[in-house]
Design an enzyme around this catalytic site. Structure first.
Site, PDB file in Angstrom:
ATOM      1  N   ASP A 255       2.288 -10.431  -0.900  1.00 29.32           N
ATOM      2  CA  ASP A 255       3.571 -10.760  -2.378  1.00 29.32           C
ATOM      3  C   ASP A 255       4.526 -11.705  -1.585  1.00 29.32           C
ATOM      4  O   ASP A 255       4.652 -12.580  -2.687  1.00 29.32           O
ATOM      5  CB  ASP A 255       4.253  -9.750  -1.255  1.00 29.32           C
ATOM      6  CG  ASP A 255       3.677  -8.055  -1.516  1.00 29.32           C
ATOM      7  OD1 ASP A 255       3.153  -7.930  -2.870  1.00 29.32           O
ATOM      8  OD2 ASP A 255       3.147  -7.049  -1.369  1.00 29.32           O
ATOM      9  N   ARG A 256       4.103 -12.194  -0.654  1.00 26.01           N
ATOM     10  CA  ARG A 256       5.292 -13.425  -0.339  1.00 26.01           C
ATOM     11  C   ARG A 256       4.360 -14.720  -0.468  1.00 26.01           C
ATOM     12  O   ARG A 256       4.757 -15.657  -0.922  1.00 26.01           O
ATOM     13  CB  ARG A 256       5.115 -13.722   1.384  1.00 26.01           C
ATOM     14  CG  ARG A 256       6.059 -14.932   1.826  1.00 26.01           C
ATOM     15  CD  ARG A 256       7.652 -14.572   1.634  1.00 26.01           C
ATOM     16  NE  ARG A 256       8.041 -16.184   1.725  1.00 26.01           N
ATOM     17  CZ  ARG A 256       8.368 -17.278   0.828  1.00 26.01           C
ATOM     18  NH1 ARG A 256       7.672 -16.812  -0.048  1.00 26.01           N
ATOM     19  NH2 ARG A 256       8.882 -17.920   0.916  1.00 26.01           N
TER      20      ARG A 256
END
Length: 455
Positions: A255-256
């Site tokens: 996600d990052r």
């Protein structure tokens, strides 16, 4: 990162709850560990985590999603403080994923309300947020939102004008036409193309197959601890290695990565630079504690880049700290052999490097030939070098006083009279030693040879 960048995240949200404890004993009822619970931490999951990570990195973030109307939904909304929410009703209970962790490792995960559903239609407000976005990240978690025909039409429309990154899911929808990049991991790539995916040649074939199947401009495969691989329709594959991280919990790293990639594209960065930056930011995220450190002040210093802590860890294991020093201008085979020999004498090798000003004072105004930033990078790229410290003085005595290594290593062309650091090393119980010298290999000889060629 530039706080004027705005990203709209579109996708399914969940509530993640981590129960963290210690496991120091077995149950008397059976050979199972007993977890003494220390804390329970809720956080957004799915697209919610993606949006929160963007907000935490200084990006103005809007989350377009469907939410429930239950107690878990209220808890989920509270964890998204600072993220602009544009929502509709999902018509289903909030999906909840609970993890039990002990000693930093996941023991088990329990899912509630996570079965596939048919969500309610998106609202006009949600569609307006998509059409007004400057960049979009579709964070598909397989809950059905990305299958909505009106949403897909809006995404297809904006993909011709702005960067759109699609982070897929094995149970999710096929990306819409024209997206800038899709970011599957190996498991998602394998599921999409229906074939086993290995490294390099197998990976390239699978990515090419995915580009044939999906109407995306590029495929960026995240490879976990190995970084990412970028496949563009009109370019050679590009591999971007990851930053080494001591974290065993990779939750949120993907996600990052996807969020950082989208933010970089929103600022106009070329895709290759955006991928490189995203890999580094994902590594930094894990090195600073990952999801366990969300909301905490971690500062800019990475735990594994804190030299004092790394030295302390080696000393805790009763290991040997080795240091060496020099200008290392025009790195050559003699340098490499000396550094390799020095590293074999202990458990950590620190190179004390003369700064540009220091080299000029010692060698003359025409030196160094290679600037200190490049000399640092070259030395750090060597597997035998664990750390590099630049010092500005004429001698490394001040930095040695600070480091207090066990061994100070130099080439065999030095003796006691030409190695003043020997006495300093003895003052704390350290020792100055030499390793074999390899004649006819020196920077001076290289400079003379270059001057002869150019004359």
């Amino acid at each position: 990162m530039n706080t004027t960048v705005e990203v709209v995240v579109v996708g399914d949200v969940l509530l993640d709850i981590d129960t963290v404890g210690t496991a120091r004993r077995l149950s008397p009822d059976g050979p199972v560990p007993v977890i003494d619970v220390l804390k329970e931490t809720p956080r957004p999951g799915g697209a919610g985590l993606t949006a929160l990570l963007l907000k935490e990195s200084g990006i103005a973030t809007t989350l377009v999603t469907l939410v429930s109307d239950d107690e878990y939904s209220d808890q989920l909304t509270q964890t998204l403080e600072g993220v602009t929410l544009v929502t509709g009703s999902s018509g289903h209970p909030t999906p909840v994923k609970k993890r039990l962790l002990a000693e930093g490792h996941v023991v088990t995960r329990m899912d509630h309300n996570c079965s596939p559903t048919v969500p309610s239609p998106v609202t006009e407000e949600m569609l307006a947020a998509v059409r007004g976005a400057g960049a979009i990240l579709v964070s598909d978690y397989g809950r059905g939102l990305t299958s909505d025909p009106n949403l897909r039409a809006a995404l297809r429309e904006v993909a011709t004008k702005i960067p759109v990154v699609w982070d897929p899911h094995p149970n999710g929808a096929v990306p819409v036409e024209g997206v800038t990049a899709v970011t599957p991991n190996l498991t998602e790539l394998r599921a999409a193309v229906g074939q086993d995916v290995g490294e390099h040649r197998g990976l390239s074939h699978a990515a090419a197959a995915l580009l044939d199947q999906w109407p995306a401009r590029s495929v960026i495969v995240t490879l976990g601890a190995k970084g990412a691989a970028m496949f563009d329709r009109d370019a050679l594959p590009q591999y971007v290695p990851a930053v080494a991280s001591p974290s065993s919990d990779a939750c949120g790293a993907g996600d990052r990565f996807a969020g950082a990639l989208t933010a970089q594209l929103a600022t106009g960065s070329p895709l290759s630079i955006a991928v490189d930056t995203a890999v580094q930011e994902a590594g930094t995220f894990l090195a600073c504690g990952g999801v366990a450190a969300l909301g905490e002040e971690t500062g800019t210093e990475l735990p594994f880049d804190d030299l004092d802590a790394r030295i302390a860890e080696v000393r805790k294991r009763e290991g040997t700290i080795v240091a060496t020093g020099g200008c290392f201008d025009l790195l050559h085979a003699g340098h490499a052999r000396t550094l390799q020999a020095a590293r074999r004498l202990g458990d950590m090798l620190i190179v004390c490097l003369n700064s540009d000003r220091s080299v000029s004072r010692l060698k003359g105004p025409e030196r160094p030939i290679v600037a200190q930033e490049d000399r640092v990078e070259l030395l750090e790229s060597l597997e035998c070098v664990d750390a590099v410290i630049v010092f500005d003085e004429d001698t490394p005595e001040a930095v040695l006083q600070q480091l207090r290594p066990d061994l100070w290593v130099k080439g065999g062309d030095y003796d006691m009279d030409s190695l003043p650091e020997a006495e300093l090393m003895r003052s704390w119980g350290g020792e100055a030693v030499t390793v074999p010298y390899h004649p006819a290999r020196s920077t001076t000889r290289l400079v003379q040879a270059l001057n002869t060629v150019n004359s």
